[in-house]
Design a protein around this motif. Structure first.
Motif, PDB file in Angstrom:
ATOM      1  N   THR A 121       0.834  -1.190   0.000  1.00 18.14           N
ATOM      2  CA  THR A 121       0.000   0.000   0.000  1.00 18.14           C
ATOM      3  C   THR A 121       0.872   1.244   0.000  1.00 18.14           C
TER       4      THR A 121
ATOM      5  N   HIS B  88      -8.412  -2.963   6.429  1.00 21.99           N
ATOM      6  CA  HIS B  88      -8.347  -4.429   6.503  1.00 21.99           C
ATOM      7  C   HIS B  88      -8.951  -4.925   7.825  1.00 21.99           C
TER       8      HIS B  88
ATOM      9  N   ARG C 246      -4.673   1.649   5.143  1.00 17.19           N
ATOM     10  CA  ARG C 246      -4.924   0.286   4.638  1.00 17.19           C
ATOM     11  C   ARG C 246      -5.073  -0.714   5.772  1.00 17.19           C
TER      12      ARG C 246
ATOM     13  N   TRP D 121      -0.081   3.152   4.538  1.00 13.93           N
ATOM     14  CA  TRP D 121      -0.044   2.037   5.470  1.00 13.93           C
ATOM     15  C   TRP D 121      -1.110   2.106   6.563  1.00 13.93           C
TER      16      TRP D 121
END
Length: 89
Positions: free
Chosen positions: A28, A38, A34, A31
């Motif tokens: 990514t 997630h 992402r 960071w």
């Protein structure tokens, strides 16, 4: 609380579950964002990766481990390092 500068860097990361033999390697350019997405999607059951979501459903969200493997300075290096980590793991 101010964010650390590395939170915005390009990163190759690993998602795995304790006692589960498969790993997910991703990359990514954002960071922290992402990682948050997630974790949120896996927790509520809406992750785009059906295999990863099934593993979390089976082994439990509490066994989920997500960590950065390597930070990169350029997008090109990020893509190379992602493939390197996929090959290693």
């Amino acid at each position: 609380m101010p964010r650390k500068i590395k939170d915005f860097k390009k990163c190759v990361y690993l998602i795995e579950l304790k006692n589960y033999h498969k790993k997910y390697v991703g990359s990514t350019i954002r960071w922290l964002y992402r990682k948050t997405i997630h974790l949120r999607k896996l927790k509520i059951g809406t992750c785009h990766n059906k295999y990863l979501q099934r593993a979390v459903n089976k082994y439990g969200y509490e066994n989920l481990v997500i960590k950065e493997l390597e930070f990169c300075e350029t997008y090109e290096k990020l893509r190379l390092m992602e493939q390197k980590w996929i090959d290693i793991l």
